[in-house]
Design an enzyme around this catalytic site. Structure first.
Site, mmCIF file in Angstrom:
data_model
loop_
_atom_site.group_PDB
_atom_site.id
_atom_site.type_symbol
_atom_site.label_atom_id
_atom_site.label_comp_id
_atom_site.label_asym_id
_atom_site.label_seq_id
_atom_site.Cartn_x
_atom_site.Cartn_y
_atom_site.Cartn_z
ATOM 1 N N LYS B 108 20.362 -0.642 2.289
ATOM 2 C CA LYS B 108 21.260 0.379 2.847
ATOM 3 C C LYS B 108 22.439 -0.256 3.569
ATOM 4 O O LYS B 108 22.897 0.235 4.598
ATOM 5 C CB LYS B 108 20.494 1.339 3.756
ATOM 6 C CG LYS B 108 19.399 2.115 3.000
ATOM 7 C CD LYS B 108 18.830 3.248 3.816
ATOM 8 C CE LYS B 108 17.823 4.101 3.053
ATOM 9 N NZ LYS B 108 16.523 3.455 2.775
ATOM 10 N N ARG B 109 22.959 -1.329 2.999
ATOM 11 C CA ARG B 109 24.079 -2.016 3.619
ATOM 12 C C ARG B 109 25.378 -1.253 3.374
ATOM 13 O O ARG B 109 25.493 -0.478 2.412
ATOM 14 C CB ARG B 109 24.196 -3.447 3.075
ATOM 15 C CG ARG B 109 22.955 -4.324 3.289
ATOM 16 C CD ARG B 109 22.596 -4.470 4.769
ATOM 17 N NE ARG B 109 21.676 -5.582 4.993
ATOM 18 C CZ ARG B 109 20.381 -5.454 5.314
ATOM 19 N NH1 ARG B 109 19.821 -4.279 5.449
ATOM 20 N NH2 ARG B 109 19.634 -6.531 5.527
#
Lengths: 298, 298
Positions: B108-109
């Site tokens: 979830k960068r």
């Protein structure tokens, strides 16, 4: 003094500085005498490159502790060396804290509540950063593990309200049916999230990231977010000047810290001279320029 | 076959399964015979706990490769063990790939472009995941390093369009002035970002995360996002059923994969029996339930 906002603003006054140094280690930009520690360059593998990063960052940390209030390790540049880089991140946080810096882990994490708890444990508890940057996309339950540590454990967080990059408008500036922009609604949420996190300074340990590359918006957000410390990226290499950024300070000339990464780390590439002296000179210039702008209200 | 979407949908057909197994290792939930590897529990330190995680995950990977199309290591649970955990993440990705699983790094960068490049390098190039989950908050320039790898290098990404957690409505469901919800505008961006990433399957390597806990929205997003593979969390422990989720499949019964983490990993806690047999039974049940729902359109 345990409240993160109090610790941050005390450091600003004590060091007479709003400067946050972003730790974005990039082998290609490092000075030749540091690169020489890995003669085969990045092909030598992550251990050799990590040794360069360690030498470079340790020298910087040793040289700038009176000028810089906080360091902001950018996780991406450490993860780019895998677990070796992650270990270096842990070491650099410990080293920075032992030298009296506050540490803001620039992790920009965000997830559902149970997962966010693991991220908060990872960066605030285990690595021991003082604060962490977080992405608001998941809403309140994804922030709660960080908020609890701000309320109860003297930790801080900075919520990405309005970022410094060119495409930030695509989602953050969508106009809602009430006429507000999406990032203004996030600012409202930040005020709600700040409940129970205010220190003696009158500031909250729940801060906001507000890009310095959008000067009008930054000043407007300062007005919308009284008592919320602002972390302002975009100074230097991304183009923002002290004049652009002046609006982020409150009437007392405080309430915001400003990050510069590449413009300080790699100052020698434009100014010449020894890289460490060049970095210090650039940090001192930035400190003076921001202090002058902030002091107008003092 | 190099396109990620093609590889994903081929695995769905070959294994007759839409099941993604989330790797969320949690010491407290592990079976007693695994916990016994670290008799002092979490106080024994990260190395001992990582040994438990390694044994647990290796046994699962060995037992489920015919039932599960992809594994989704949740970075937070590995980072919670620091650099030791990060090394375990690297090892588990390599092990999963060697067993024929696709690997979706649940990172979830999201960050500005230059930083996003470092994250893409970290997870797709160095660790070698097939795909990664990404947060859209920064807009196009923050996604471009991932998109380039989807266009040119057979990698994939899943953009967080509508997440499964209770607070996801706070930002994602804000109503814009045009009447669309914010997450519907993100869906429009996903379609734009998918340009140049379509495989022979007719699907793009740019996917979307669409929470299974909001059945109506998930079905609506299936309609808004033709050709976009959906990654659907929320099955099992978060409450979504196969019936809730049926709307995410296309008319051919494909185009989506569904994640379960705790309900499979720790199935023994509700079903009893040996933990590995319990996990396999739960994964098989999930496969059958989803296949039945998906096959209605076949």
């Amino acid at each position: 003094m345990n409240n993160f906002a109090d610790r941050l603003l005390e450091a600003v006054e004590r060091k007479r500085s709003h400067v946050v140094l972003g730790l974005d280690p990039d082998f290609d930009l490092m000075p030749p005498d540091v690169q020489a520690l890995a003669p085969d360059g990045v092909s030598a593998g992550t251990e050799a490159v990590a040794e360069c990063f360690r030498a470079f960052l340790s020298d910087l940390l040793g040289a700038l502790s009176d000028v810089v209030v906080a360091v902001k390790p950018q996780l991406a540049y450490f993860e780019a060396l895998g677990s070796t880089g992650y270990r270096l991140y842990e070491e650099m946080v410990a080293e920075a804290r032992s030298l009296g810096y506050l540490v803001i882990a620039d992790a920009k994490r965000g997830d559902i509540g149970s997962t966010a708890e693991a991220y908060a444990r990872a960066h605030l508890d285990l690595v021991g950063a003082d604060a962490v940057t977080v992405n608001p996309w998941f809403g309140t339950d994804g922030l709660e593990p960080f908020l609890r540590r701000a309320r109860d454990e003297g930790k801080g967080l900075f919520v990405l309200v309005k970022t410094s990059n060119p495409s930030s408008a695509e989602i953050q500036d969508l106009v809602t049916v009430s006429g507000d922009l999406v990032h203004e609604r996030v600012a409202d949420l930040v005020l709600r999230w700040s409940d129970g996190t205010y220190g003696a300074s009158g500031y909250s340990s729940v801060g906001a990231v507000v890009g310095g590359t959008h000067p009008g918006q930054a000043q407007m957000l300062r007005g919308l977010l009284p008592g919320i410390p602002l972390l302002v990226p975009g100074y230097g290499a991304q183009g923002a000047t002290a004049e652009d950024i002046g609006g982020v300070f409150d009437a007392r000339g405080t309430g915001a810290v400003v990050n510069s990464s590449r413009a300080i780390l790699y100052a020698y590439r434009t100014s010449g001279g020894h890289w460490l002296a060049a970095a210090r000179a650039e940090a001192e210039l930035m400190r003076a320029a921001l202090w002058a702008v902030g002091s107008r209200g003092r």
